[in-house]
Motif scaffolding. Sequence first.
Motif, PDB file in Angstrom:
ATOM      1  N   PRO A  47      -0.502  -4.838   4.376  1.00  0.00           N
ATOM      2  CA  PRO A  47      -1.773  -5.179   3.736  1.00  0.00           C
ATOM      3  C   PRO A  47      -2.112  -4.087   2.712  1.00  0.00           C
ATOM      4  O   PRO A  47      -1.854  -2.900   2.942  1.00  0.00           O
ATOM      5  N   ARG A  48      -2.677  -4.493   1.605  1.00  0.00           N
ATOM      6  CA  ARG A  48      -2.958  -3.568   0.505  1.00  0.00           C
ATOM      7  C   ARG A  48      -3.820  -2.377   0.955  1.00  0.00           C
ATOM      8  O   ARG A  48      -3.529  -1.231   0.610  1.00  0.00           O
ATOM      9  N   GLY A  49      -4.859  -2.650   1.731  1.00  0.00           N
ATOM     10  CA  GLY A  49      -5.734  -1.575   2.183  1.00  0.00           C
ATOM     11  C   GLY A  49      -5.000  -0.533   3.000  1.00  0.00           C
ATOM     12  O   GLY A  49      -5.223   0.671   2.851  1.00  0.00           O
ATOM     13  N   GLU A  50      -4.094  -0.991   3.869  1.00  0.00           N
ATOM     14  CA  GLU A  50      -3.318  -0.060   4.697  1.00  0.00           C
ATOM     15  C   GLU A  50      -2.337   0.732   3.837  1.00  0.00           C
ATOM     16  O   GLU A  50      -2.142   1.923   4.046  1.00  0.00           O
ATOM     17  N   ALA A  51      -1.729   0.054   2.859  1.00  0.00           N
ATOM     18  CA  ALA A  51      -0.788   0.753   1.978  1.00  0.00           C
ATOM     19  C   ALA A  51      -1.484   1.866   1.218  1.00  0.00           C
ATOM     20  O   ALA A  51      -0.947   2.968   1.073  1.00  0.00           O
ATOM     21  N   TYR A  52      -2.692   1.591   0.730  1.00  0.00           N
ATOM     22  CA  TYR A  52      -3.456   2.625   0.032  1.00  0.00           C
ATOM     23  C   TYR A  52      -3.820   3.763   0.976  1.00  0.00           C
ATOM     24  O   TYR A  52      -3.673   4.936   0.647  1.00  0.00           O
ATOM     25  N   ALA A  53      -4.305   3.403   2.156  1.00  0.00           N
ATOM     26  CA  ALA A  53      -4.767   4.425   3.109  1.00  0.00           C
ATOM     27  C   ALA A  53      -3.618   5.339   3.553  1.00  0.00           C
ATOM     28  O   ALA A  53      -3.818   6.538   3.749  1.00  0.00           O
ATOM     29  N   ARG A  54      -2.425   4.776   3.719  1.00  0.00           N
ATOM     30  CA  ARG A  54      -1.289   5.550   4.205  1.00  0.00           C
ATOM     31  C   ARG A  54      -0.412   6.120   3.087  1.00  0.00           C
ATOM     32  O   ARG A  54       0.565   6.815   3.352  1.00  0.00           O
ATOM     33  N   GLY A  55      -0.763   5.806   1.838  1.00  0.00           N
ATOM     34  CA  GLY A  55       0.023   6.304   0.714  1.00  0.00           C
ATOM     35  C   GLY A  55       1.418   5.732   0.660  1.00  0.00           C
ATOM     36  O   GLY A  55       2.366   6.421   0.278  1.00  0.00           O
ATOM     37  N   LEU A  56       1.568   4.444   1.040  1.00  0.00           N
ATOM     38  CA  LEU A  56       2.888   3.814   1.041  1.00  0.00           C
ATOM     39  C   LEU A  56       3.297   3.459  -0.391  1.00  0.00           C
ATOM     40  O   LEU A  56       2.490   2.984  -1.178  1.00  0.00           O
ATOM     41  N   ARG A  57       4.566   3.688  -0.700  1.00  0.00           N
ATOM     42  CA  ARG A  57       5.067   3.416  -2.046  1.00  0.00           C
ATOM     43  C   ARG A  57       5.103   1.906  -2.296  1.00  0.00           C
ATOM     44  O   ARG A  57       5.623   1.142  -1.484  1.00  0.00           O
ATOM     45  N   HIS A  58       4.548   1.482  -3.434  1.00  0.00           N
ATOM     46  CA  HIS A  58       4.488   0.064  -3.758  1.00  0.00           C
ATOM     47  C   HIS A  58       4.798  -0.122  -5.238  1.00  0.00           C
ATOM     48  O   HIS A  58       5.336   0.777  -5.878  1.00  0.00           O
ATOM     49  N   ARG A  59       4.482  -1.295  -5.774  1.00  0.00           N
ATOM     50  CA  ARG A  59       4.809  -1.609  -7.165  1.00  0.00           C
ATOM     51  C   ARG A  59       3.549  -1.982  -7.944  1.00  0.00           C
ATOM     52  O   ARG A  59       2.658  -2.624  -7.404  1.00  0.00           O
ATOM     53  N   CYS A  60       3.530  -1.597  -9.219  1.00  0.00           N
ATOM     54  CA  CYS A  60       2.431  -1.951 -10.118  1.00  0.00           C
ATOM     55  C   CYS A  60       3.001  -2.411 -11.453  1.00  0.00           C
ATOM     56  O   CYS A  60       4.119  -2.048 -11.818  1.00  0.00           O
ATOM     57  N   ALA A  61       2.213  -3.181 -12.175  1.00  0.00           N
ATOM     58  CA  ALA A  61       2.553  -3.571 -13.544  1.00  0.00           C
ATOM     59  C   ALA A  61       1.448  -3.096 -14.467  1.00  0.00           C
ATOM     60  O   ALA A  61       0.264  -3.285 -14.171  1.00  0.00           O
ATOM     61  N   PHE A  62       1.835  -2.438 -15.549  1.00  0.00           N
ATOM     62  CA  PHE A  62       0.898  -1.959 -16.576  1.00  0.00           C
ATOM     63  C   PHE A  62       1.192  -2.725 -17.859  1.00  0.00           C
ATOM     64  O   PHE A  62       2.343  -2.770 -18.293  1.00  0.00           O
ATOM     65  N   ILE A  63       0.153  -3.267 -18.495  1.00  0.00           N
ATOM     66  CA  ILE A  63       0.347  -4.051 -19.708  1.00  0.00           C
ATOM     67  C   ILE A  63      -0.504  -3.476 -20.831  1.00  0.00           C
ATOM     68  O   ILE A  63      -1.725  -3.390 -20.715  1.00  0.00           O
ATOM     69  N   LEU A  64       0.153  -3.079 -21.929  1.00  0.00           N
ATOM     70  CA  LEU A  64      -0.531  -2.623 -23.130  1.00  0.00           C
ATOM     71  C   LEU A  64      -0.786  -3.865 -23.982  1.00  0.00           C
ATOM     72  O   LEU A  64       0.160  -4.518 -24.419  1.00  0.00           O
TER      73      LEU A  64
END
Length: 197
Positions: A47-64
């Motif tokens: 779950p996203r909240g748990e990943a943030y709380a535990r600092g788990l490595r995940h993926r993001c997309a940045f768009i200019l």
Amino acid sequence: MSQPPEHQPEAAAPQPSPEAAREQGLLSVDEVIDIVDEHDNVVGTSPRGEAYARGLRHRCAFILARDAEDRIFVHRRTARKLVFPSMYDMFVGGVVGAGESYDETALREAEEELGVSGLPQPTRLFTFLYEDATGRGSWWSAVYEVRCELPVRPQAEEVAWHAFLTEEELTARLEEWPWVPDGLAAYRRLRELRGPR
């Protein structure tokens, strides 16, 4: 160019609990995201909240996002954001959902955050592993670019101010405004790879 409101954060509101954030629609803490290793291989989900709380490595997309005049969409995040509130960003984007590709996320997030539909598929430029100096963890970040010639209507709950800036205007503000660190790192990498336009 319109000037941003002064840098007095809009009454730095206390950060809501994950439960309150979910009710306010600020963060989908129950949204399941892919967890990845140092080589960007999926090793599980969380779950996203748990990943943030535990600092788990995940993926993001940045768009200019660039307009018809080649100016860059720049915005200031609202004070209610859980991550980097009241800071400026030259990218739109977000976290990659479980089973979702970077490309799918890039188009979805660009349309959602700009408040448009019918954008072309963003062009992927490069990917890098961002290591957060504040202890929030690390995330693989795919950087994209897209042309947006449609009138933008950014989400009020996400964006406190926005404007399209020329490359020169943006460069002049890099040392003046508080920027989200991952976006700033991505922009600097982009400039190193391609140079100013």
